[in-house]
Design a protein around this motif. Sequence first.
Motif, PDB file in Angstrom:
ATOM      1  N   ILE A  69       0.875  -1.178   0.000  1.00 22.80           N
ATOM      2  CA  ILE A  69       0.000   0.000   0.000  1.00 22.80           C
ATOM      3  C   ILE A  69       0.910   1.225   0.000  1.00 22.80           C
ATOM      4  O   ILE A  69       1.839   1.309   0.803  1.00 22.80           O
ATOM      5  CB  ILE A  69      -0.909   0.045   1.247  1.00 22.80           C
ATOM      6  CG1 ILE A  69      -1.864  -1.143   1.261  1.00 22.80           C
ATOM      7  CG2 ILE A  69      -1.673   1.371   1.312  1.00 22.80           C
ATOM      8  CD1 ILE A  69      -2.668  -1.270   2.549  1.00 22.80           C
ATOM      9  N   ILE A  70       0.641   2.150  -0.911  1.00 24.51           N
ATOM     10  CA  ILE A  70       1.295   3.457  -0.857  1.00 24.51           C
ATOM     11  C   ILE A  70       0.282   4.391  -0.222  1.00 24.51           C
ATOM     12  O   ILE A  70      -0.741   4.712  -0.816  1.00 24.51           O
ATOM     13  CB  ILE A  70       1.712   3.944  -2.257  1.00 24.51           C
ATOM     14  CG1 ILE A  70       2.722   2.982  -2.861  1.00 24.51           C
ATOM     15  CG2 ILE A  70       2.291   5.364  -2.169  1.00 24.51           C
ATOM     16  CD1 ILE A  70       3.109   3.303  -4.284  1.00 24.51           C
ATOM     17  N   ASN A  71       0.558   4.786   1.003  1.00 16.53           N
ATOM     18  CA  ASN A  71      -0.372   5.589   1.787  1.00 16.53           C
ATOM     19  C   ASN A  71      -0.072   7.068   1.571  1.00 16.53           C
ATOM     20  O   ASN A  71       0.924   7.587   2.053  1.00 16.53           O
ATOM     21  CB  ASN A  71      -0.253   5.219   3.264  1.00 16.53           C
ATOM     22  CG  ASN A  71      -1.287   5.892   4.121  1.00 16.53           C
ATOM     23  OD1 ASN A  71      -1.853   6.909   3.751  1.00 16.53           O
ATOM     24  ND2 ASN A  71      -1.538   5.328   5.284  1.00 16.53           N
ATOM     25  N   THR A  72      -0.950   7.750   0.822  1.00 13.91           N
ATOM     26  CA  THR A  72      -0.761   9.170   0.515  1.00 13.91           C
ATOM     27  C   THR A  72      -1.605  10.070   1.409  1.00 13.91           C
ATOM     28  O   THR A  72      -1.625  11.282   1.215  1.00 13.91           O
ATOM     29  CB  THR A  72      -1.119   9.455  -0.957  1.00 13.91           C
ATOM     30  OG1 THR A  72      -2.500   9.161  -1.154  1.00 13.91           O
ATOM     31  CG2 THR A  72      -0.265   8.630  -1.897  1.00 13.91           C
ATOM     32  N   VAL A  73      -2.295   9.490   2.386  1.00 13.35           N
ATOM     33  CA  VAL A  73      -3.223  10.243   3.232  1.00 13.35           C
ATOM     34  C   VAL A  73      -2.452  11.176   4.156  1.00 13.35           C
ATOM     35  O   VAL A  73      -1.520  10.754   4.843  1.00 13.35           O
ATOM     36  CB  VAL A  73      -4.117   9.291   4.052  1.00 13.35           C
ATOM     37  CG1 VAL A  73      -5.040  10.068   4.976  1.00 13.35           C
ATOM     38  CG2 VAL A  73      -4.915   8.396   3.111  1.00 13.35           C
ATOM     39  N   SER A  74      -2.850  12.433   4.184  1.00 12.08           N
ATOM     40  CA  SER A  74      -2.196  13.413   5.045  1.00 12.08           C
ATOM     41  C   SER A  74      -3.027  13.728   6.282  1.00 12.08           C
ATOM     42  O   SER A  74      -2.765  14.696   6.973  1.00 12.08           O
ATOM     43  CB  SER A  74      -1.921  14.701   4.259  1.00 12.08           C
ATOM     44  OG  SER A  74      -0.973  14.447   3.256  1.00 12.08           O
TER      45      SER A  74
ATOM     46  N   MET B  94      -4.755   3.234  11.519  1.00 11.49           N
ATOM     47  CA  MET B  94      -3.822   2.471  10.694  1.00 11.49           C
ATOM     48  C   MET B  94      -4.116   0.976  10.714  1.00 11.49           C
ATOM     49  O   MET B  94      -3.837   0.281   9.739  1.00 11.49           O
ATOM     50  CB  MET B  94      -2.390   2.722  11.173  1.00 11.49           C
ATOM     51  CG  MET B  94      -1.952   4.172  11.057  1.00 11.49           C
ATOM     52  SD  MET B  94      -1.950   4.781   9.375  1.00 11.49           S
ATOM     53  CE  MET B  94      -0.514   4.001   8.737  1.00 11.49           C
TER      54      MET B  94
ATOM     55  N   LEU C 115      -5.789  -0.651   7.731  1.00  9.64           N
ATOM     56  CA  LEU C 115      -4.939  -0.687   6.544  1.00  9.64           C
ATOM     57  C   LEU C 115      -3.941  -1.837   6.617  1.00  9.64           C
ATOM     58  O   LEU C 115      -3.696  -2.522   5.627  1.00  9.64           O
ATOM     59  CB  LEU C 115      -4.212   0.646   6.361  1.00  9.64           C
ATOM     60  CG  LEU C 115      -5.108   1.859   6.104  1.00  9.64           C
ATOM     61  CD1 LEU C 115      -4.277   3.126   6.022  1.00  9.64           C
ATOM     62  CD2 LEU C 115      -5.919   1.668   4.845  1.00  9.64           C
TER      63      LEU C 115
ATOM     64  N   MET D 187       3.686  -1.256   3.773  1.00  3.41           N
ATOM     65  CA  MET D 187       2.989   0.013   3.598  1.00  3.41           C
ATOM     66  C   MET D 187       4.048   1.105   3.573  1.00  3.41           C
ATOM     67  O   MET D 187       4.876   1.201   4.480  1.00  3.41           O
ATOM     68  CB  MET D 187       1.996   0.305   4.716  1.00  3.41           C
ATOM     69  CG  MET D 187       1.253   1.615   4.458  1.00  3.41           C
ATOM     70  SD  MET D 187       0.131   2.161   5.762  1.00  3.41           S
ATOM     71  CE  MET D 187      -0.809   0.723   6.093  1.00  3.41           C
TER      72      MET D 187
ATOM     73  N   MET E 191       4.584   5.105   3.548  1.00  4.45           N
ATOM     74  CA  MET E 191       3.946   6.379   3.866  1.00  4.45           C
ATOM     75  C   MET E 191       4.599   7.489   3.049  1.00  4.45           C
ATOM     76  O   MET E 191       5.810   7.672   3.116  1.00  4.45           O
ATOM     77  CB  MET E 191       4.103   6.714   5.357  1.00  4.45           C
ATOM     78  CG  MET E 191       3.509   5.721   6.320  1.00  4.45           C
ATOM     79  SD  MET E 191       1.738   5.865   6.479  1.00  4.45           S
ATOM     80  CE  MET E 191       1.543   7.528   7.060  1.00  4.45           C
TER      81      MET E 191
ATOM     82  N   GLY F 272       2.280  10.381   2.605  1.00  5.72           N
ATOM     83  CA  GLY F 272       1.481  11.456   3.177  1.00  5.72           C
ATOM     84  C   GLY F 272       2.052  11.825   4.535  1.00  5.72           C
ATOM     85  O   GLY F 272       2.664  11.004   5.220  1.00  5.72           O
TER      86      GLY F 272
ATOM     87  N   LEU G 161       6.360  -1.183   7.768  1.00  7.57           N
ATOM     88  CA  LEU G 161       5.939   0.201   7.570  1.00  7.57           C
ATOM     89  C   LEU G 161       7.194   1.005   7.274  1.00  7.57           C
ATOM     90  O   LEU G 161       8.172   0.945   8.018  1.00  7.57           O
ATOM     91  CB  LEU G 161       5.244   0.749   8.822  1.00  7.57           C
ATOM     92  CG  LEU G 161       4.864   2.222   8.795  1.00  7.57           C
ATOM     93  CD1 LEU G 161       3.849   2.508   7.692  1.00  7.57           C
ATOM     94  CD2 LEU G 161       4.314   2.653  10.150  1.00  7.57           C
TER      95      LEU G 161
END
Length: 128
Positions: free
Chosen positions: A11-16, A21, A24, A34, A36, A38, A58
């Motif tokens: 997962i590429i987590n772009t959430v800011s 978590m 996910l 994963m 990060m 974001g 992570l």
Amino acid sequence: MQAAMSTMDGIINTVSANIPMAPLFGLLKPNGKMIMVGLPEKPIEVPPFALVARNKTLAGSCIGGMRDTQEMLDLAAKHGVTADIEVIGAEYVNTAMERLAKADVRYRFVIDIANTLDKAAAAPATTE
């Protein structure tokens, strides 16, 4: 999300924003990762068991500064790499949002703020 549990390698987590978590991590297969990119404004909470139980990772990655961004844009220009976009005025934003909800979007929307402001400035003032 239940149907997607343990199905993803990464997962590429772009959430800011600060989001939970654990759900996910539940989407990741054993040995999943994963990344990060974001940057939430507050520290994220990472439940250790969500990582350790199935050997998940992570990590973080910087998206690059101005120099990296310019280098990427120069390379794209040199090789003719462009994006397909649909330019819209600010008055079309609500319609664009409706189209997004209906999955009726083929290209990325770009809001032309400058021309929208120019049109607003040129319009005659109205009084009620």
